[in-house]
Design a protein around this motif. Structure first.
Motif, PDB file in Angstrom:
ATOM      1  N   ILE A 173       0.821  -1.212   0.000  1.00 54.12           N
ATOM      2  CA  ILE A 173       0.000   0.000   0.000  1.00 54.12           C
ATOM      3  C   ILE A 173       0.855   1.263   0.000  1.00 54.12           C
ATOM      4  CG2 ILE A 173      -1.949  -1.142   1.102  1.00 54.12           C
ATOM      5  CD1 ILE A 173      -1.146   0.205   3.722  1.00 54.12           C
ATOM      6  N   ARG A 174       2.153   1.114  -0.197  1.00 55.74           N
ATOM      7  CA  ARG A 174       3.054   2.274  -0.197  1.00 55.74           C
ATOM      8  C   ARG A 174       4.189   2.051  -1.189  1.00 55.74           C
ATOM      9  NH1 ARG A 174       3.706   3.193   5.067  1.00 55.74           N
ATOM     10  NH2 ARG A 174       2.164   1.572   5.497  1.00 55.74           N
ATOM     11  N   VAL A 175       4.848   3.162  -1.553  1.00 56.52           N
ATOM     12  CA  VAL A 175       6.053   3.133  -2.378  1.00 56.52           C
ATOM     13  C   VAL A 175       7.172   3.759  -1.557  1.00 56.52           C
ATOM     14  CG1 VAL A 175       7.169   3.970  -4.490  1.00 56.52           C
ATOM     15  CG2 VAL A 175       4.760   3.268  -4.540  1.00 56.52           C
ATOM     16  N   GLN A 210     -10.959  -8.513   2.251  1.00 59.17           N
ATOM     17  CA  GLN A 210      -9.632  -8.770   2.815  1.00 59.17           C
ATOM     18  C   GLN A 210      -8.901  -7.451   3.091  1.00 59.17           C
ATOM     19  OE1 GLN A 210      -8.493 -11.556   3.840  1.00 59.17           O
ATOM     20  NE2 GLN A 210      -9.697 -13.125   2.778  1.00 59.17           N
ATOM     21  N   ASP A 211      -7.904  -7.530   3.952  1.00 56.24           N
ATOM     22  CA  ASP A 211      -7.065  -6.389   4.280  1.00 56.24           C
ATOM     23  C   ASP A 211      -6.384  -5.862   3.019  1.00 56.24           C
ATOM     24  OD1 ASP A 211      -4.458  -5.044   5.158  1.00 56.24           O
ATOM     25  OD2 ASP A 211      -5.405  -5.414   7.109  1.00 56.24           O
ATOM     26  N   PRO A 212      -6.286  -4.529   2.839  1.00 54.26           N
ATOM     27  CA  PRO A 212      -5.615  -3.966   1.658  1.00 54.26           C
ATOM     28  C   PRO A 212      -4.170  -4.450   1.494  1.00 54.26           C
ATOM     29  CG  PRO A 212      -6.830  -2.253   2.816  1.00 54.26           C
ATOM     30  CD  PRO A 212      -6.853  -3.470   3.701  1.00 54.26           C
ATOM     31  N   ARG A 213      -3.562  -4.911   2.587  1.00 56.65           N
ATOM     32  CA  ARG A 213      -2.176  -5.392   2.545  1.00 56.65           C
ATOM     33  C   ARG A 213      -2.086  -6.872   2.183  1.00 56.65           C
ATOM     34  NH1 ARG A 213      -0.590  -4.328   8.492  1.00 56.65           N
ATOM     35  NH2 ARG A 213      -2.710  -5.189   8.677  1.00 56.65           N
ATOM     36  N   PHE A 214      -3.156  -7.451   1.709  1.00 53.79           N
ATOM     37  CA  PHE A 214      -3.266  -8.888   1.474  1.00 53.79           C
ATOM     38  C   PHE A 214      -2.081  -9.443   0.678  1.00 53.79           C
ATOM     39  CE2 PHE A 214      -4.787 -12.542  -1.031  1.00 53.79           C
ATOM     40  CZ  PHE A 214      -5.294 -13.356  -0.030  1.00 53.79           C
ATOM     41  N   TYR A 215      -1.651  -8.735  -0.360  1.00 56.27           N
ATOM     42  CA  TYR A 215      -0.581  -9.247  -1.221  1.00 56.27           C
ATOM     43  C   TYR A 215       0.822  -8.823  -0.766  1.00 56.27           C
ATOM     44  CZ  TYR A 215      -4.193 -10.788  -4.441  1.00 56.27           C
ATOM     45  OH  TYR A 215      -5.283 -11.437  -4.984  1.00 56.27           O
ATOM     46  N   ARG A 264       8.746   9.516  -8.761  1.00 58.41           N
ATOM     47  CA  ARG A 264       7.614  10.441  -8.767  1.00 58.41           C
ATOM     48  C   ARG A 264       6.471   9.909  -9.638  1.00 58.41           C
ATOM     49  NH1 ARG A 264      10.297  14.416 -10.047  1.00 58.41           N
ATOM     50  NH2 ARG A 264       9.901  14.587 -12.279  1.00 58.41           N
ATOM     51  N   VAL A 265       6.805   9.389 -10.825  1.00 61.06           N
ATOM     52  CA  VAL A 265       5.782   8.868 -11.729  1.00 61.06           C
ATOM     53  C   VAL A 265       5.079   7.660 -11.113  1.00 61.06           C
ATOM     54  CG1 VAL A 265       5.428   7.709 -13.945  1.00 61.06           C
ATOM     55  CG2 VAL A 265       6.891   9.724 -13.829  1.00 61.06           C
ATOM     56  N   ILE A 266       5.865   6.730 -10.579  1.00 58.37           N
ATOM     57  CA  ILE A 266       5.303   5.507 -10.016  1.00 58.37           C
ATOM     58  C   ILE A 266       4.503   5.809  -8.752  1.00 58.37           C
ATOM     59  CG2 ILE A 266       5.926   3.336  -8.863  1.00 58.37           C
ATOM     60  CD1 ILE A 266       8.220   3.103 -10.921  1.00 58.37           C
ATOM     61  N   ARG A 267       5.048   6.646  -7.887  1.00 56.70           N
ATOM     62  CA  ARG A 267       4.368   6.969  -6.628  1.00 56.70           C
ATOM     63  C   ARG A 267       3.027   7.671  -6.891  1.00 56.70           C
ATOM     64  NH1 ARG A 267       6.182   7.409  -1.555  1.00 56.70           N
ATOM     65  NH2 ARG A 267       8.373   7.343  -2.212  1.00 56.70           N
TER      66      ARG A 267
END
Length: 275
Positions: A173-175, A210-215, A264-267
């Protein structure tokens, strides 16, 4: 959450349900069959490919892509592709959520991963990675020159390398901030005048409920436990893969400015896709 918080956070609660064991065994057997049959075909074709084409691999990467697409289908993980892989010679950079990125990204483009040296020793995974042409590196200053030479050699052979500048996987869920060290290989001996870099954003959408962090795969989570969760899940979600426009390396002053641009683009896209 701060960096320390998320890295030490426990894995999301998960229950496979009453049929979880059966589901996991059937999926696992199917994936193992597809993977190792594909590996056998790849190794046989490589015996023909190597004397004809040398370091180039015009055939076998297609076997890898087929196997990874099949494994995504077996899991029931749907891929949504936006944009398209570049045609130019160069490298791909992406954010890193989990070992499952190997399947989803290989299924979507013909690439060779750049991975930390420890991966080569992982049971099963290491052998597969070596057979498919993964570049193994050690993130130690004393070996920086050797690593750079290795990356440069593969790039000159026309191999499209894919690496994760974050340096580690996350909770999905983060970069994390990008490290610029591996970008240096693109600025050596004139490579910057002929290579392009394509940023790719990978966003996993957890199964409903499921939790957003599932993967995500982070901290002290072990591979076997995470793999079993993927195999036993009653239903899988979606992975959204966005191929952003490629950029010429010589359009940037140095490795840091190129790394900052890709981050920056990916985030930005990752944040938008999550919402």
């Amino acid at each position: 959450m701060t960096k320390v918080d998320w890295q030490n956070a426990p894995a999301p609660a998960y229950r496979a349900g009453p049929l979880g064991w059966l589901r996991g065994i059937l999926r696992g057997l199917a994936m193992a069959l597809v993977t190792y049959l594909g590996l056998a075909v790849l190794l046989v074709l490589r015996l023909i490919e190597r004397p004809l084409f040398g370091a180039e691999r015009p055939i076998t990467p297609h076997i890898t892509r087929f196997v990874c697409r099949a494994n995504c289908a077996i899991l029931g993980l749907r891929r949504v592709i936006r944009g398209k892989p570049m045609a130019q010679k160069g490298a791909v950079v992406a954010n890193h959520s989990s070992w499952i990125d190997i399947f989803t990204l290989n299924a979507s483009d013909l690439v060779y991963f750049v991975a930390k040296a420890e991966v080569s020793g992982w049971p099963g995974i290491g052998w597969l990675a070596q057979a498919t042409g993964t570049v193994f590196i050690r993130r130690r200053g004393v070996e920086a020159k050797l690593q750079q030479d290795l990356l440069e050699s593969r790039l000159r052979q026309g191999h499209r390398l894919l690496f994760f500048p974050e340096g580690t996987s996350t909770d999905a869920i983060r970069v994390l901030p990008f490290k610029s060290s591996l970008f240096q290989a693109f600025f050596t001996h004139g490579l910057d005048r002929v290579l392009y870099i394509q940023p790719v954003t990978v966003v996993y959408h957890a199964p409903e409920g499921q939790d957003p962090r599932f993967y995500g795969w982070w901290g002290e989570m072990d591979f076997a436990g995470h793999l079993w969760k993927m195999l036993t899940a009653p239903k899988h979600g979606t992975v959204e893969i966005t191929f952003h426009p490629e950029v010429p390396v010589d359009g940037f002053e140095d490795r840091k400015s190129l790394a900052q641009y890709c981050e920056r683009v990916i985030r930005t896209n990752h944040r938008l896709a999550q919402h």
